[in-house]
Write an enzyme that holds these catalytic residues in place. Structure first.
Site, PDB file in Angstrom:
ATOM      1  N   THR A  59      -0.601   6.674  14.869  1.00  0.00           N
ATOM      2  CA  THR A  59      -1.844   7.232  14.343  1.00  0.00           C
ATOM      3  C   THR A  59      -2.744   7.544  15.541  1.00  0.00           C
ATOM      4  O   THR A  59      -2.466   7.090  16.648  1.00  0.00           O
ATOM      5  CB  THR A  59      -2.500   6.189  13.403  1.00  0.00           C
ATOM      6  OG1 THR A  59      -1.607   5.946  12.327  1.00  0.00           O
ATOM      7  CG2 THR A  59      -3.827   6.608  12.846  1.00  0.00           C
TER       8      THR A  59
ATOM      9  N   THR B 299      -3.249  10.514  10.872  1.00  0.00           N
ATOM     10  CA  THR B 299      -1.981   9.773  10.932  1.00  0.00           C
ATOM     11  C   THR B 299      -0.817  10.522  10.315  1.00  0.00           C
ATOM     12  O   THR B 299      -1.014  11.372   9.438  1.00  0.00           O
ATOM     13  CB  THR B 299      -2.149   8.427  10.177  1.00  0.00           C
ATOM     14  OG1 THR B 299      -0.973   7.644  10.338  1.00  0.00           O
ATOM     15  CG2 THR B 299      -2.390   8.616   8.692  1.00  0.00           C
TER      16      THR B 299
ATOM     17  N   GLU C  40       1.543   8.109   9.725  1.00  0.00           N
ATOM     18  CA  GLU C  40       1.984   6.725   9.455  1.00  0.00           C
ATOM     19  C   GLU C  40       2.712   6.139  10.652  1.00  0.00           C
ATOM     20  O   GLU C  40       2.100   5.865  11.641  1.00  0.00           O
ATOM     21  CB  GLU C  40       2.796   6.627   8.168  1.00  0.00           C
ATOM     22  CG  GLU C  40       2.654   5.301   7.425  1.00  0.00           C
ATOM     23  CD  GLU C  40       2.915   4.032   8.218  1.00  0.00           C
ATOM     24  OE1 GLU C  40       1.939   3.366   8.605  1.00  0.00           O
ATOM     25  OE2 GLU C  40       4.081   3.658   8.409  1.00  0.00           O
TER      26      GLU C  40
ATOM     27  N   GLU D 207       3.870   8.382   4.842  1.00  0.00           N
ATOM     28  CA  GLU D 207       2.725   7.574   4.384  1.00  0.00           C
ATOM     29  C   GLU D 207       3.003   6.782   3.108  1.00  0.00           C
ATOM     30  O   GLU D 207       2.362   5.760   2.851  1.00  0.00           O
ATOM     31  CB  GLU D 207       1.518   8.484   4.167  1.00  0.00           C
ATOM     32  CG  GLU D 207       0.205   7.853   4.550  1.00  0.00           C
ATOM     33  CD  GLU D 207       0.071   7.672   6.054  1.00  0.00           C
ATOM     34  OE1 GLU D 207      -0.259   6.561   6.483  1.00  0.00           O
ATOM     35  OE2 GLU D 207       0.321   8.641   6.799  1.00  0.00           O
TER      36      GLU D 207
ATOM     37  N   ASP E  73       3.174   3.071   2.876  1.00  0.00           N
ATOM     38  CA  ASP E  73       1.972   2.217   2.867  1.00  0.00           C
ATOM     39  C   ASP E  73       1.698   1.641   1.473  1.00  0.00           C
ATOM     40  O   ASP E  73       0.821   0.804   1.306  1.00  0.00           O
ATOM     41  CB  ASP E  73       0.734   3.005   3.333  1.00  0.00           C
ATOM     42  CG  ASP E  73       0.561   2.963   4.851  1.00  0.00           C
ATOM     43  OD1 ASP E  73       1.375   2.318   5.528  1.00  0.00           O
ATOM     44  OD2 ASP E  73      -0.395   3.575   5.350  1.00  0.00           O
TER      45      ASP E  73
ATOM     46  N   SER F  82      -4.722   2.430   2.784  1.00  0.00           N
ATOM     47  CA  SER F  82      -4.705   2.556   4.239  1.00  0.00           C
ATOM     48  C   SER F  82      -5.505   1.424   4.862  1.00  0.00           C
ATOM     49  O   SER F  82      -6.212   0.677   4.167  1.00  0.00           O
ATOM     50  CB  SER F  82      -5.337   3.896   4.613  1.00  0.00           C
ATOM     51  OG  SER F  82      -5.555   3.989   6.002  1.00  0.00           O
TER      52      SER F  82
ATOM     53  N   GLY G 177      -3.169   1.598  14.681  1.00  0.00           N
ATOM     54  CA  GLY G 177      -2.662   0.232  14.826  1.00  0.00           C
ATOM     55  C   GLY G 177      -2.249  -0.416  13.518  1.00  0.00           C
ATOM     56  O   GLY G 177      -2.242  -1.638  13.408  1.00  0.00           O
ATOM     57  N   GLY G 178      -1.928   0.399  12.493  1.00  0.00           N
ATOM     58  CA  GLY G 178      -1.500  -0.175  11.220  1.00  0.00           C
ATOM     59  C   GLY G 178      -2.575  -1.087  10.659  1.00  0.00           C
ATOM     60  O   GLY G 178      -3.767  -0.826  10.820  1.00  0.00           O
TER      61      GLY G 178
HETATM   62  N1  GLU Z   1      -0.504   4.329   7.877  1.00  0.00           N
HETATM   63  C1  GLU Z   1      -1.463   3.416   8.395  1.00  0.00           C
HETATM   64  C2  GLU Z   1      -2.719   3.444   7.571  1.00  0.00           C
HETATM   65  O1  GLU Z   1      -3.038   4.416   6.987  1.00  0.00           O
HETATM   66  C3  GLU Z   1      -1.828   3.696   9.802  1.00  0.00           C
HETATM   67  C4  GLU Z   1      -0.669   3.510  10.704  1.00  0.00           C
HETATM   68  C5  GLU Z   1      -1.048   3.230  12.108  1.00  0.00           C
HETATM   69  O2  GLU Z   1      -2.170   3.156  12.496  1.00  0.00           O
HETATM   70  O3  GLU Z   1      -0.141   3.076  12.863  1.00  0.00           O
HETATM   71  O4  GLU Z   1      -3.413   2.500   7.532  1.00  0.00           O
END
Ligand code: GLU
Length: 580
Positions: free
Chosen positions: A401, A419, A421, A438, A441, A465, A486-487
């Site tokens: 992202t 992103t 994802e 995505e 998620d 998200s 950063g997920g």
């Molecule tokens: N898909 C994640 C989200 O929407 C973000 C993924 C990432 O930051 O690596 O929260």
């Protein structure tokens, strides 16, 4: 410049690029006789901070020509799609906060991907009723959500842009045709993903690998004629060909015809995609008002809960001590417990109204023992209109992202997290760009012990998200733009940047260089190779279980201090802030 083992300084990461002209430009604009924060890039006119020098430069060129922050955002995003293809692009989704200086108003745009209309809660269940493994579900068409980023750019540009749409495509088209230098990050990402599906699908394999099968090397030049022609079509005709024309057909054929995990997206799903303008989620924090994005991201609400709990303690006088980090960790645990239980796309599931309720957060803060960890936090019972039974969701998320922040000469501002994802999304490419994954998620398990998981898959729903584009206000004016990839760790990274800059008065660049401390209601992660590791024994003596690991944030932050802007870029990525 502070330096510490394991992280290169931003200057060093800029030098990794042979972009002499750019470096000269940024060195010139950093010259400032008495900057309050000498380690950050300064500007008084306009500023862009993004994950790639070419993207920041593309944005600055639009700003120099008199464009707005929104005009620049289009150019930055398209360039990022080309030069940081593994992280974001028109095949994905985004959330954007826009500060409209003339209206003195903050608006948000939800360009999150959505599930196909035909998706059901059993979407990721195998024939035996068990959920697929996350890594099994990523490559191919099943994980691809209906993309929203291009529609977001078009919608917000119609509201806040002044430069012609087509003119914002020029630098990305030129760069795609002449080629760009592969960054260290991209080349390392290609190598890392080679064994994780990146060679499965032909156009993707041919783009990222040489004919002998080796990954394309850092420093080599990569051209993308397919993306250049896609951009020409979109520059001429707007988003229509993407959502209902030739590109739409290409996307649907790619998703449904994937040799692994064919998906079920239809032309109608694309044609019906809509960007949603939503109210920002704003909450008080000390003398500030912190504004973020509401559902379907959990970002704004979870940050609000962490900061709401922390506001019961004097973090400022504690500084970045073990004592302060203990409180940060405990507040994060409490907030992540609520996130797992309640947060999802609120257009589909009822959520408690009271997640940011002051007395609720006071009760939550009272659960913290300043000397000892509570262990695993339980979700609370925030005020609802009508109570609903929910089961917790612990779906993991992976990095891939980008975040960028922009201020223009008129005082408008953009804070956007964008992103596809995970790194390289679904690994499928159409029209020279990658399609997202995505939908992973969502919670793969639709229910637990007979109770529904709020973030289960449903037709047309947007997956929850963690993205947290943020604008902090003081006395009704923006003073800080921040956000990160950063997920699900994003929420920790972004909250840490707010606390470090506003409570601990850190130079924004030093705040981004600082080692991370992360908790998502489990073990505490300390960032390896940084001063954060020194907290280990103090935290363990308070009962925390600690992991030392790499933590891959990508914060791109601008602090507004009166008439001066201070820009910072995350040393863990290849980016740069440019100000004038
Ligand atoms: N898909 C994640 C989200 O929407 C973000 C993924 C990432 O930051 O690596 O929260």
């Amino acid at each position: 410049m502070t330096s510490k083992p394991g992280l290169t300084s931003p200057t060093a990461s800029v030098h990794a690029f042979t972009l002499t002209a750019l470096l000269t430009a940024s060195a010139a604009v950093t010259a400032d006789e008495h900057p309050r924060y000498p380690n950050s890039v300064t500007g008084t006119y306009h500023m862009v901070s993004s994950a790639h020098p070419l993207a920041s430069q593309a944005g600055v060129e639009i700003l120099q020509a008199g464009g707005t922050a929104m005009d620049a955002a289009v150019a930055v995003q398209l360039m990022l799609n080309l030069v940081e293809p593994e992280s974001s692009g028109i095949g994905g989704g985004a959330f954007m906060l826009f500060w409209d200086q003339s209206e003195k108003k903050l608006v948000t745009y939800d360009g999150r991907e959505k599930a196909p209309a035909s998706a059901t809660p059993e979407y990721f269940l195998k024939d035996d009723g068990n959920p697929m493994k996350w890594s099994e579900a990523v490559p191919g068409g099943l994980s691809v959500g209906v993309p929203g980023t291009l529609k977001l750019l078009e919608t917000a540009h119609a509201d806040h842009g002044i430069k012609p749409w087509a003119s914002l495509f020029e630098s990305a088209i030129k760069q795609a045709e002449s080629g760009f230098e592969i960054s260290d990050k991209l080349s390392a990402s290609i190598k890392g993903a080679a064994e994780r599906g990146l060679t499965l699908f032909e156009p993707t394999r041919a783009y990222f690998f040489n004919e002998d099968g080796s990954a394309r090397a850092a420093g080599s030049t990569l051209k993308n004629p397919a993306f250049a022609s896609t951009l020409r079509v979109l520059a001429d005709q707007g988003s229509a060909p993407f959502y209902s024309g030739e590109l739409a057909e290409d996307i649907v054929a790619t998703v449904t015809g994937a040799s692994t995990n064919p998906g079920q997206m239809t032309l109608e799903d694309l044609a019906k995609y809509e960007v949603i303008k939503r109210e920002p989620v704003c909450f008080p924090y000390r003398v500030y008002e912190v504004c973020g994005m509401g559902p379907p991201t959990s970002g704004g609400l979870t940050m609000g809960q962490i900061l709401g709990v922390l506001s019961h303690y004097d973090l400022r006088s504690m500084g970045p001590s073990a004592e302060a980090w203990h409180l940060f960790i405990e507040a994060a645990k409490l907030a992540y417990a609520d996130r797992g239980m309640y947060m999802a796309d609120s257009d589909f599931v009822d959520m408690p109204e009271g997640l940011l309720n002051k007395s609720y957060l006071t009760d939550r803060a009272a659960l913290i023992d300043p000397q000892k960890t509570m262990g695993k936090a339980q979700a609370g019972t925030p005020p609802w209109k009508e109570a609903k039974l929910r089961a917790p969701d612990l779906q993991p998320e992976r990095a891939g992202t980008s975040h960028f922040s922009i201020i223009d000469r008129y005082g408008n501002m953009v804070s956007i997290t964008t992103t596809i994802e995970s790194g390289f999304g679904s690994r499928l490419m159409a029209g020279g760009f990658l399609l997202n994954n995505e939908l992973t998620d969502f919670s793969f398990r639709p229910e637990k012990d007979g109770k529904p998981v709020a973030n289960r898959v449903e037709g047309n729903k947007r997956p929850r998200s963690s993205m947290s584009p943020t604008i902090v206000m003081k006395d009704g004016r923006p003073i800080l733009l921040t956000g990160s990839p950063g997920g699900s760790r994003i929420i920790n990274y972004v909250t840490q940047s707010v606390v470090a800059i506003l409570d601990w008065d850190m130079d924004p660049q030093d705040a981004l260089n600082m080692g991370h401390v992360v908790n998502r209601n489990g073990k505490t992660d300390l960032e390896e190779g940084t001063e954060a590791v020194e907290l280990q024994s103090a935290l363990e003596s308070m009962g925390h279980e600690v992991n030392v690991r790499s933590l891959n944030s990508g914060l791109h932050t601008i602090l507004i201090d009166g008439a001066r802007y201070y820009g910072a870029s995350d040393p863990r990525r290849s980016g740069i802030a440019i100000g004038e």
